[in-house]
Design an enzyme around this catalytic site. Structure first.
Site, PDB file in Angstrom:
ATOM      1  N   ASP A  33     -32.687   6.048  12.798  1.00 48.01           N
ATOM      2  CA  ASP A  33     -31.393   5.384  12.597  1.00 48.01           C
ATOM      3  C   ASP A  33     -30.844   5.112  13.988  1.00 48.01           C
ATOM      4  OD1 ASP A  33     -28.497   4.982  11.997  1.00 48.01           O
ATOM      5  OD2 ASP A  33     -29.043   5.671   9.993  1.00 48.01           O
ATOM      6  N   SER A 126     -30.211  -5.149  -3.463  1.00 46.05           N
ATOM      7  CA  SER A 126     -28.846  -5.113  -3.968  1.00 46.05           C
ATOM      8  C   SER A 126     -28.700  -6.052  -5.149  1.00 46.05           C
ATOM      9  CB  SER A 126     -27.897  -5.554  -2.847  1.00 46.05           C
ATOM     10  OG  SER A 126     -26.604  -5.762  -3.350  1.00 46.05           O
ATOM     11  N   THR A 128     -26.434  -7.874  -5.425  1.00 44.49           N
ATOM     12  CA  THR A 128     -25.849  -9.088  -4.851  1.00 44.49           C
ATOM     13  C   THR A 128     -26.848 -10.251  -4.903  1.00 44.49           C
ATOM     14  OG1 THR A 128     -24.416  -9.808  -3.044  1.00 44.49           O
ATOM     15  CG2 THR A 128     -26.474  -8.782  -2.405  1.00 44.49           C
ATOM     16  N   TYR A 150     -25.248 -12.033   3.903  1.00 37.95           N
ATOM     17  CA  TYR A 150     -25.772 -10.685   3.637  1.00 37.95           C
ATOM     18  C   TYR A 150     -26.737 -10.719   2.453  1.00 37.95           C
ATOM     19  CZ  TYR A 150     -26.055  -6.105   1.454  1.00 37.95           C
ATOM     20  OH  TYR A 150     -26.534  -4.979   0.837  1.00 37.95           O
ATOM     21  N   LYS A 154     -31.085 -10.118   1.931  1.00 28.97           N
ATOM     22  CA  LYS A 154     -31.791  -9.282   0.942  1.00 28.97           C
ATOM     23  C   LYS A 154     -32.833 -10.122   0.198  1.00 28.97           C
ATOM     24  CE  LYS A 154     -29.714  -5.346   1.626  1.00 28.97           C
ATOM     25  NZ  LYS A 154     -30.427  -4.260   2.322  1.00 28.97           N
ATOM     26  N   ASP A 296     -15.775 -13.100  -5.385  1.00 31.79           N
ATOM     27  CA  ASP A 296     -16.009 -12.031  -6.363  1.00 31.79           C
ATOM     28  C   ASP A 296     -16.563 -12.595  -7.672  1.00 31.79           C
ATOM     29  OD1 ASP A 296     -15.480  -9.618  -5.168  1.00 31.79           O
ATOM     30  OD2 ASP A 296     -13.345  -9.598  -5.682  1.00 31.79           O
TER      31      ASP A 296
HETATM   32  P1  NAD Z   1     -24.934   2.588   5.715  1.00 35.68           P
HETATM   33  O1  NAD Z   1     -24.373   1.622   6.695  1.00 35.68           O
HETATM   34  O2  NAD Z   1     -24.228   3.865   5.505  1.00 35.68           O
HETATM   35  O3  NAD Z   1     -26.460   2.897   6.075  1.00 35.68           O
HETATM   36  C1  NAD Z   1     -27.266   2.002   6.798  1.00 35.68           C
HETATM   37  C2  NAD Z   1     -27.817   2.758   7.985  1.00 35.68           C
HETATM   38  O4  NAD Z   1     -28.666   1.899   8.758  1.00 35.68           O
HETATM   39  C3  NAD Z   1     -26.721   3.256   8.930  1.00 35.68           C
HETATM   40  O5  NAD Z   1     -26.897   4.640   9.123  1.00 35.68           O
HETATM   41  C4  NAD Z   1     -26.937   2.463  10.216  1.00 35.68           C
HETATM   42  O6  NAD Z   1     -26.589   3.214  11.372  1.00 35.68           O
HETATM   43  C5  NAD Z   1     -28.418   2.156  10.137  1.00 35.68           C
HETATM   44  N1  NAD Z   1     -28.826   0.939  10.861  1.00 35.68           N
HETATM   45  C6  NAD Z   1     -28.225  -0.270  10.872  1.00 35.68           C
HETATM   46  N2  NAD Z   1     -28.909  -1.113  11.666  1.00 35.68           N
HETATM   47  C7  NAD Z   1     -29.974  -0.424  12.161  1.00 35.68           C
HETATM   48  C8  NAD Z   1     -31.040  -0.745  13.037  1.00 35.68           C
HETATM   49  N3  NAD Z   1     -31.159  -1.978  13.581  1.00 35.68           N
HETATM   50  N4  NAD Z   1     -31.948   0.196  13.326  1.00 35.68           N
HETATM   51  C9  NAD Z   1     -31.845   1.445  12.789  1.00 35.68           C
HETATM   52  N5  NAD Z   1     -30.849   1.811  11.944  1.00 35.68           N
HETATM   53  C10 NAD Z   1     -29.928   0.883  11.642  1.00 35.68           C
HETATM   54  O7  NAD Z   1     -25.108   1.808   4.314  1.00 35.68           O
HETATM   55  P2  NAD Z   1     -25.523   2.349   2.890  1.00 35.68           P
HETATM   56  O8  NAD Z   1     -24.400   2.083   1.971  1.00 35.68           O
HETATM   57  O9  NAD Z   1     -26.108   3.696   2.989  1.00 35.68           O
HETATM   58  O10 NAD Z   1     -26.649   1.280   2.548  1.00 35.68           O
HETATM   59  C11 NAD Z   1     -28.011   1.530   2.753  1.00 35.68           C
HETATM   60  C12 NAD Z   1     -28.793   0.305   2.317  1.00 35.68           C
HETATM   61  O11 NAD Z   1     -28.492   0.011   0.951  1.00 35.68           O
HETATM   62  C13 NAD Z   1     -28.471  -0.961   3.098  1.00 35.68           C
HETATM   63  O12 NAD Z   1     -29.668  -1.686   3.280  1.00 35.68           O
HETATM   64  C14 NAD Z   1     -27.541  -1.716   2.173  1.00 35.68           C
HETATM   65  O13 NAD Z   1     -27.622  -3.103   2.377  1.00 35.68           O
HETATM   66  C15 NAD Z   1     -28.088  -1.332   0.815  1.00 35.68           C
HETATM   67  N6  NAD Z   1     -27.104  -1.439  -0.275  1.00 35.68           N
HETATM   68  C16 NAD Z   1     -25.922  -0.772  -0.162  1.00 35.68           C
HETATM   69  C17 NAD Z   1     -24.971  -0.886  -1.179  1.00 35.68           C
HETATM   70  C18 NAD Z   1     -23.629  -0.212  -1.098  1.00 35.68           C
HETATM   71  O14 NAD Z   1     -22.704  -0.637  -1.793  1.00 35.68           O
HETATM   72  N7  NAD Z   1     -23.461   0.830  -0.292  1.00 35.68           N
HETATM   73  C19 NAD Z   1     -25.266  -1.668  -2.316  1.00 35.68           C
HETATM   74  C20 NAD Z   1     -26.500  -2.304  -2.381  1.00 35.68           C
HETATM   75  C21 NAD Z   1     -27.413  -2.185  -1.353  1.00 35.68           C
HETATM   76  C1  WQD Z   2     -15.596  -3.802  -6.552  1.00 32.18           C
HETATM   77  C2  WQD Z   2     -14.430  -4.384  -7.309  1.00 32.18           C
HETATM   78  C3  WQD Z   2     -13.212  -6.096  -6.138  1.00 32.18           C
HETATM   79  C4  WQD Z   2     -11.604  -3.566  -2.969  1.00 32.18           C
HETATM   80  C5  WQD Z   2     -19.960  -5.363  -2.798  1.00 32.18           C
HETATM   81  C6  WQD Z   2     -20.949  -6.278  -2.165  1.00 32.18           C
HETATM   82  C7  WQD Z   2     -22.308  -6.064  -2.726  1.00 32.18           C
HETATM   83  C8  WQD Z   2     -22.716  -4.596  -2.732  1.00 32.18           C
HETATM   84  C9  WQD Z   2     -21.645  -3.689  -3.210  1.00 32.18           C
HETATM   85  C10 WQD Z   2     -24.183  -4.134  -0.923  1.00 32.18           C
HETATM   86  C11 WQD Z   2     -14.321  -5.903  -7.178  1.00 32.18           C
HETATM   87  C12 WQD Z   2     -12.345  -4.900  -6.376  1.00 32.18           C
HETATM   88  C13 WQD Z   2     -12.281  -4.010  -4.093  1.00 32.18           C
HETATM   89  C14 WQD Z   2     -10.177  -3.563  -2.979  1.00 32.18           C
HETATM   90  C15 WQD Z   2     -10.234  -4.424  -5.212  1.00 32.18           C
HETATM   91  N1  WQD Z   2     -23.030  -4.125  -1.417  1.00 32.18           N
HETATM   92  N2  WQD Z   2     -11.603  -4.433  -5.190  1.00 32.18           N
HETATM   93  N3  WQD Z   2      -9.553  -3.997  -4.109  1.00 32.18           N
HETATM   94  O1  WQD Z   2     -17.721  -6.683  -4.656  1.00 32.18           O
HETATM   95  O2  WQD Z   2     -19.071  -5.499  -6.450  1.00 32.18           O
HETATM   96  O3  WQD Z   2     -19.929  -5.612  -4.187  1.00 32.18           O
HETATM   97  O4  WQD Z   2     -20.409  -4.016  -2.598  1.00 32.18           O
HETATM   98  O5  WQD Z   2     -25.177  -4.655  -1.335  1.00 32.18           O
HETATM   99  O6  WQD Z   2     -23.171  -6.830  -1.978  1.00 32.18           O
HETATM  100  O7  WQD Z   2     -20.546  -7.622  -2.419  1.00 32.18           O
HETATM  101  O8  WQD Z   2     -17.982  -4.142  -4.655  1.00 32.18           O
HETATM  102  O9  WQD Z   2     -16.538  -2.276  -4.033  1.00 32.18           O
HETATM  103  O10 WQD Z   2     -16.237  -4.479  -2.828  1.00 32.18           O
HETATM  104  O11 WQD Z   2     -15.559  -4.278  -5.213  1.00 32.18           O
HETATM  105  O12 WQD Z   2      -9.612  -4.802  -6.221  1.00 32.18           O
HETATM  106  O13 WQD Z   2      -9.533  -3.202  -2.000  1.00 32.18           O
HETATM  107  O14 WQD Z   2     -13.216  -3.869  -6.765  1.00 32.18           O
HETATM  108  O15 WQD Z   2     -12.511  -7.282  -6.323  1.00 32.18           O
HETATM  109  O16 WQD Z   2     -13.903  -6.401  -8.403  1.00 32.18           O
HETATM  110  P1  WQD Z   2     -18.616  -5.588  -5.034  1.00 32.18           P
HETATM  111  P2  WQD Z   2     -16.556  -3.749  -4.075  1.00 32.18           P
END
Ligand code: NAD
Ligand code: WQD
Length: 340
Positions: A33, A126, A128, A150, A154, A296
């Site tokens: 990381d 994701s 997304t 973003y 993916k 959204d």
């Molecule tokens: P996070 O930011 O907590 O974790 C990502 C980690 O990657 C961090 O620790 C960051 O320091 C590290 N990182 C970033 N760029 C790097 C690089 N170039 N080299 C090495 N390390 C690097 O996020 P998270 O919520 O734990 O998400 C993890 C994965 O899941 C991500 O790929 C994210 O896109 C995906 N994801 C997250 C969510 C969500 O809502 N949290 C939803 C769908 C998908």
């Molecule tokens: C959830 C709901 C907002 C904040 C995002 C990324 C998606 C994925 C997960 C990584 C929505 C509402 C939010 C606030 C609100 N990430 N909201 N007030 O939009 O489903 O997805 O995170 O892959 O790519 O787009 O999640 O947690 O941002 O929002 O009313 O201050 O909460 O409108 O309906 P979302 P979120």
């Protein structure tokens, strides 16, 4: 178990919880990381909770030679690739940075794995990638089409994985399409610690609850849903972490590349989340209704049946447990890992 699991981005939110679950399941774990969005303290606490060491290397994935040196040093058998940038709004402002880190980082990783003969990968994708879904629940055959850079990173990465798996049939790859991960480990020792103003609902709500923010702004209440607010499939981060363990355990039986949804299959509105959070915290949380947020989608929740069939996994924890665990983490660590 012979080899170790390499976790890229393993110090982050989902990575640290997965690290803990894998260690508890008996896997050896190596984390790389760059700490661009995480603190090493998360891994220190994982080691404390599990009583097992975590090998950590501060490396940027795009530094292919440094990454190669890490992989050469450990008996890596499989990889879970979390590392990347994930803020939708930031990706609109800085698309090149997102393509560089997310896509460039993945290409660098695959290059190293190819060199070193490692052919087992689980990738953090994701929901997304489904953009504005035509129907819910969403299964993996639904059309994809992200609405922001973003999400497009993916999709590009998923396509790269599929292409690489065609070129070399020795690969076993699963892209896990997460819905909305929330919550924390029940110990309250590790959890989500976003930098700056949280983009996502649950960390924002928790920062309101702990007094770091005045009120939640609900982004619109005039959507065609039961209470007018958007519907999402919130999934406990421990269920998600267990989904990664299941994927690793089944990977031998999964040649090629396939996407798999990780969700609960049931949707909650924003107001239902706020109500559950208020129950967990024990008081009404300040909120007001504001404008809709651009981009959204109205409703998104998973058809999780492929995960059940292919991974033998399903989510078990409900919204109240997600909020209770998120609150335990936030109230014990009001400033996240920086809490003195
Ligand atoms: P996070 O930011 O907590 O974790 C990502 C980690 O990657 C961090 O620790 C960051 O320091 C590290 N990182 C970033 N760029 C790097 C690089 N170039 N080299 C090495 N390390 C690097 O996020 P998270 O919520 O734990 O998400 C993890 C994965 O899941 C991500 O790929 C994210 O896109 C995906 N994801 C997250 C969510 C969500 O809502 N949290 C939803 C769908 C998908
Ligand atoms: C959830 C709901 C907002 C904040 C995002 C990324 C998606 C994925 C997960 C990584 C929505 C509402 C939010 C606030 C609100 N990430 N909201 N007030 O939009 O489903 O997805 O995170 O892959 O790519 O787009 O999640 O947690 O941002 O929002 O009313 O201050 O909460 O409108 O309906 P979302 P979120």
């Amino acid at each position: 178990m012979s080899g170790a699991v390499l976790l890229t981005g393993g110090a982050g939110y989902i990575g640290s919880h997965t690290c803990l679950v894998l260690l508890e399941a008996g896997h050896d774990v190596v984390v790389v990381d760059d700490l661009s969005n995480a603190s090493e303290e998360s891994l220190r606490r994982v080691a404390e909770l599990t009583g097992r060491p975590v090998a950590f290397h501060q490396v940027d994935l795009r530094d292919t030679e440094a990454l190669d040196a890490v992989v050469a040093e450990h008996p890596i058998e499989s990889v879970v690739h979390f590392a990347g940038l994930k803020a939708v709004g930031e990706s609109v402002e800085q698309p090149l940075r997102y393509y560089d880190v997310n896509v460039g980082g993945t290409v660098s990783l695959l290059d190293v794995l190819q060199r070193r003969g490692i052919r087992r990968l689980v990738f953090s994708s994701s929901a997304t990638v489904y953009g504005e879904p035509e129907t819910v629940p969403i299964d993996e055959a639904a059309p994809v089409g992200a609405t922001n850079p973003y999400g497009r990173t993916k999709l590009v990465i998923e396509q790269i994985l599929a292409d690489v798996a065609v070129a070399d049939p020795a690969w076993h790859m699963v892209a896990l399409r997460y819905f909305n991960p929330v919550g924390a480990h029940p110990s309250g020792r590790i959890g989500e610690d976003p930098r700056g103003i949280p983009n996502n609902l649950m960390p924002f709500v928790m920062q309101v609850a702990v007094g770091r923010r005045d009120e939640l702004v609900v982004f619109g209440d005039d959507y065609p849903t039961p209470d007018g607010t958007c519907v999402r499939d919130y999934i406990h981060v421990m269920d998600l972490a267990e989904g990664h363990r299941a994927a690793l355990d089944r990977l031998d039986d999964l040649p090629g590349y396939r996407p798999v949804n990780l969700g609960t299959g049931s949707g909650s509105t924003v107001l239902e989340v706020v109500a559950a959070a208020s129950r967990a915290v024990g008081r009404r949380l300040p909120r007001r209704v504001g404008d809709r947020r651009a981009g959204d989608v109205v409703a998104s929740f998973a058809d999780p049946s492929r995960a059940q069939q292919v991974l033998g996994w399903q989510a078990g924890r409900g919204l109240d447990e997600m909020c209770a665990d998120a609150w335990r983490w936030q109230s014990n660590n009001p400033q996240g890992y920086a809490t003195p």
